[in-house]
Design a protein around this motif. Sequence first.
Motif, PDB file in Angstrom:
ATOM      1  N   ASP A 171       9.439 -50.119  22.740  1.00  0.00           N
ATOM      2  CA  ASP A 171       9.529 -48.686  21.956  1.00  0.00           C
ATOM      3  C   ASP A 171       8.177 -49.008  20.841  1.00  0.00           C
ATOM      4  O   ASP A 171       7.880 -49.987  20.526  1.00  0.00           O
ATOM      5  CB  ASP A 171      10.757 -48.936  21.239  1.00  0.00           C
ATOM      6  CG  ASP A 171      11.961 -48.613  22.455  1.00  0.00           C
ATOM      7  OD1 ASP A 171      11.859 -48.374  23.353  1.00  0.00           O
ATOM      8  OD2 ASP A 171      13.073 -48.995  21.842  1.00  0.00           O
ATOM      9  N   THR A 206      10.937 -44.834  19.812  1.00  0.00           N
ATOM     10  CA  THR A 206      10.976 -44.069  21.181  1.00  0.00           C
ATOM     11  C   THR A 206      10.111 -44.794  21.868  1.00  0.00           C
ATOM     12  O   THR A 206       9.136 -45.450  21.399  1.00  0.00           O
ATOM     13  CB  THR A 206      10.705 -42.568  20.854  1.00  0.00           C
ATOM     14  OG1 THR A 206      10.595 -41.902  22.249  1.00  0.00           O
ATOM     15  CG2 THR A 206       9.114 -42.483  20.298  1.00  0.00           C
ATOM     16  N   LYS A 227      15.974 -46.831  28.796  1.00  0.00           N
ATOM     17  CA  LYS A 227      15.972 -46.335  27.609  1.00  0.00           C
ATOM     18  C   LYS A 227      17.265 -46.743  26.664  1.00  0.00           C
ATOM     19  O   LYS A 227      18.111 -47.434  27.495  1.00  0.00           O
ATOM     20  CB  LYS A 227      15.833 -44.945  27.822  1.00  0.00           C
ATOM     21  CG  LYS A 227      14.417 -44.424  28.482  1.00  0.00           C
ATOM     22  CD  LYS A 227      14.113 -42.815  28.481  1.00  0.00           C
ATOM     23  CE  LYS A 227      12.962 -42.594  29.132  1.00  0.00           C
ATOM     24  NZ  LYS A 227      12.617 -41.106  29.153  1.00  0.00           N
ATOM     25  N   LYS A 228      17.588 -46.235  25.772  1.00  0.00           N
ATOM     26  CA  LYS A 228      18.675 -46.642  25.007  1.00  0.00           C
ATOM     27  C   LYS A 228      19.970 -46.322  25.459  1.00  0.00           C
ATOM     28  O   LYS A 228      21.053 -46.957  25.011  1.00  0.00           O
ATOM     29  CB  LYS A 228      18.429 -46.018  23.421  1.00  0.00           C
ATOM     30  CG  LYS A 228      17.440 -46.729  22.807  1.00  0.00           C
ATOM     31  CD  LYS A 228      17.249 -46.157  21.352  1.00  0.00           C
ATOM     32  CE  LYS A 228      16.196 -46.912  20.506  1.00  0.00           C
ATOM     33  NZ  LYS A 228      14.774 -46.556  21.014  1.00  0.00           N
ATOM     34  N   THR A 232      27.720 -43.041  22.585  1.00  0.00           N
ATOM     35  CA  THR A 232      26.929 -42.208  23.541  1.00  0.00           C
ATOM     36  C   THR A 232      28.058 -41.661  24.677  1.00  0.00           C
ATOM     37  O   THR A 232      27.840 -40.463  25.280  1.00  0.00           O
ATOM     38  CB  THR A 232      25.644 -42.806  24.114  1.00  0.00           C
ATOM     39  OG1 THR A 232      25.068 -43.303  23.010  1.00  0.00           O
ATOM     40  CG2 THR A 232      24.992 -41.990  25.103  1.00  0.00           C
ATOM     41  N   ILE A 261      19.594 -43.376  17.476  1.00  0.00           N
ATOM     42  CA  ILE A 261      20.108 -43.565  18.639  1.00  0.00           C
ATOM     43  C   ILE A 261      20.176 -42.133  19.278  1.00  0.00           C
ATOM     44  O   ILE A 261      19.914 -41.924  20.451  1.00  0.00           O
ATOM     45  CB  ILE A 261      21.472 -44.404  18.606  1.00  0.00           C
ATOM     46  CG1 ILE A 261      20.989 -45.754  18.429  1.00  0.00           C
ATOM     47  CG2 ILE A 261      22.138 -44.266  19.938  1.00  0.00           C
ATOM     48  CD1 ILE A 261      22.302 -46.725  18.160  1.00  0.00           C
ATOM     49  N   GLU A 296      16.982 -40.377  20.236  1.00  0.00           N
ATOM     50  CA  GLU A 296      16.167 -41.025  21.272  1.00  0.00           C
ATOM     51  C   GLU A 296      17.145 -40.616  22.617  1.00  0.00           C
ATOM     52  O   GLU A 296      16.563 -40.596  23.828  1.00  0.00           O
ATOM     53  CB  GLU A 296      16.240 -42.413  21.267  1.00  0.00           C
ATOM     54  CG  GLU A 296      15.578 -43.178  22.387  1.00  0.00           C
ATOM     55  CD  GLU A 296      14.165 -42.766  22.851  1.00  0.00           C
ATOM     56  OE1 GLU A 296      13.354 -43.185  23.731  1.00  0.00           O
ATOM     57  OE2 GLU A 296      13.635 -41.939  21.886  1.00  0.00           O
ATOM     58  N   ALA A 297      18.312 -40.919  22.674  1.00  0.00           N
ATOM     59  CA  ALA A 297      19.298 -40.563  23.862  1.00  0.00           C
ATOM     60  C   ALA A 297      19.056 -39.138  24.128  1.00  0.00           C
ATOM     61  O   ALA A 297      19.167 -38.879  25.481  1.00  0.00           O
ATOM     62  CB  ALA A 297      20.807 -41.125  23.252  1.00  0.00           C
ATOM     63  N   SER A 337      16.215 -38.764  26.149  1.00  0.00           N
ATOM     64  CA  SER A 337      16.539 -39.324  27.530  1.00  0.00           C
ATOM     65  C   SER A 337      17.283 -38.220  28.369  1.00  0.00           C
ATOM     66  O   SER A 337      16.957 -38.220  29.637  1.00  0.00           O
ATOM     67  CB  SER A 337      17.372 -40.390  27.440  1.00  0.00           C
ATOM     68  OG  SER A 337      16.519 -41.528  26.803  1.00  0.00           O
TER      69      SER A 337
END
Length: 540
Positions: A49, A62, A165-166, A210, A383, A386-387, A390
């Motif tokens: 990242d 990211t 990715k996260k 998430t 989070i 970035e999610a 994604s």
Amino acid sequence: MPNGSNRPIFILSEGTRRQKGRDAQNLNITAAKIMGDAVRSTLGPKGMDKMLVDSLGDIVITNDGATILDEMDIEHPAAKMIAEVAETQEEEVGDGTTTAVILVSELLEEAEELLDQGIHPTIIASGFSVAAAKAVEILRDLSEDIGFDDEDNLKQVAKTSMTGKKVESNIDILTDLAVKAVKQVAEKTEEGYSVDLDNIGIEKQEGGSTGDSFMVEGVILDKERVHPGMPKRIEEAKIALLDSAMEIKKTESDSEIRVSSPEELQKFIDQEETEFKEMVKKIEDVGANVVICQKGIDDIAQHFLSKKGIFAIRRAKKSDMEKLAQATGGKIVTNIEDLSPTDLGKAGVVEERKISGEDMTFIEQCENPKAISVLFRGGTEHIVDEAERSLHDAISVIAKSIESGKIVAGGGATEIELSMRLSDYADSIRGKEALAVRGFANAVESIARSLAENAGLDTIDTIVELRSKHEKDGVSFGLDAYTGELKDMMKEGVIEPLLVKTQAVSSGSEAAVMILRIDDVIAAKEGGFGREGPEEMPEY
């Protein structure tokens, strides 16, 4: 330049800096290398990242190539051109931005070696263009079909995009969300399917995890009802979508009203109330029990709407209004007087709910909605952000897979096969252009090399083994970054849309050719290379 009196003629303003020939080319190629190095380590499942801190101290964490380049304060003109490649890649296909930037960087590095050998830039540019056209042809030949109902492979496309990715711990949940969302808004056309990603709304909310994310068959608005006396929940909602203010219109010119007695003032107030009552009565008469207004709603109008038990929201965004029309089947009306029962949208439930302390309105249980919303949750702001990126990438690649109906193997398999075939193709070309085509093949192979490097593997051994597999007709063999083994990517479900690869090749080669053909850079004192002039590369 001397004239008859041997005096110099100054064409450019004082302070202008100029780089010509190889100096200009070297400067631009160096900028391209820096851009490629900036994102190379983020490629693949084991990519790292980047933490980006702006002048205000705001932080973005990211490994998304487009986000990295968008957040960087880029000053060099050639570097800006490469950033535009990532932007185009993101807008067109939603993924593969890092691949496109690395390809431009590697192409220009290959070009630098050819320039050192005395080959003219025009010949190199021509060879790159020929190779790019052939590469697109080869990619189509390597692709396999995917259908609208092929949910298993569509989910694998999404997983490939989100791997590394996260969101990996909740990848199955998000994959299901992405596939359902895209299939819901996809429309059948004569050519196949069309997906308008603007009809998929993603709302972010911190709190929870998430895995708490979910999709509603309708629209989520980051708004609350305008009056506390209104009901919080409406079932079997009939929704009026208004693009006009529920307020008294002001006169076009400055004017004043003089009142000489309390009776006249009361008449004026009563007239205003009568107008608001008529507005609300019109809404009630057509059968609406929910009003979504793009503009303002006066306090008096809010009061009368509340008394009638009508749920109302004001100042909704234009994009949200368009989504509501798509989801509920309603029509956006610009004049309340023109509102009719056929203009109303329908939803099973309209409800105001509190999510992590924030009031939000859910318009859901719509019948066959062509616009939907996903509420995305996460523990922290970074989070969630970035999610959300994604999930956006996953939705984009699913959409492109459905639209094109074609997929290719991931894990570097496609790049290795493409590189080998381009090398064979170079043997059939006469002249110095063949060297440029072979350089293009080497640049494409660098994608697989970067995957191996980021996985902590020996790049030379890995590439040699991959070539050996492909020579034995293992065209879909690629690198499993987690185990370091070479596997059939199609069988493993590591797949990507064909359009991601073709767009990266097309836009990457075009940008490289454009930069390569520049042999003269004229920069004003305060621009172009930065204030320090071309001798010093700007910091990135």
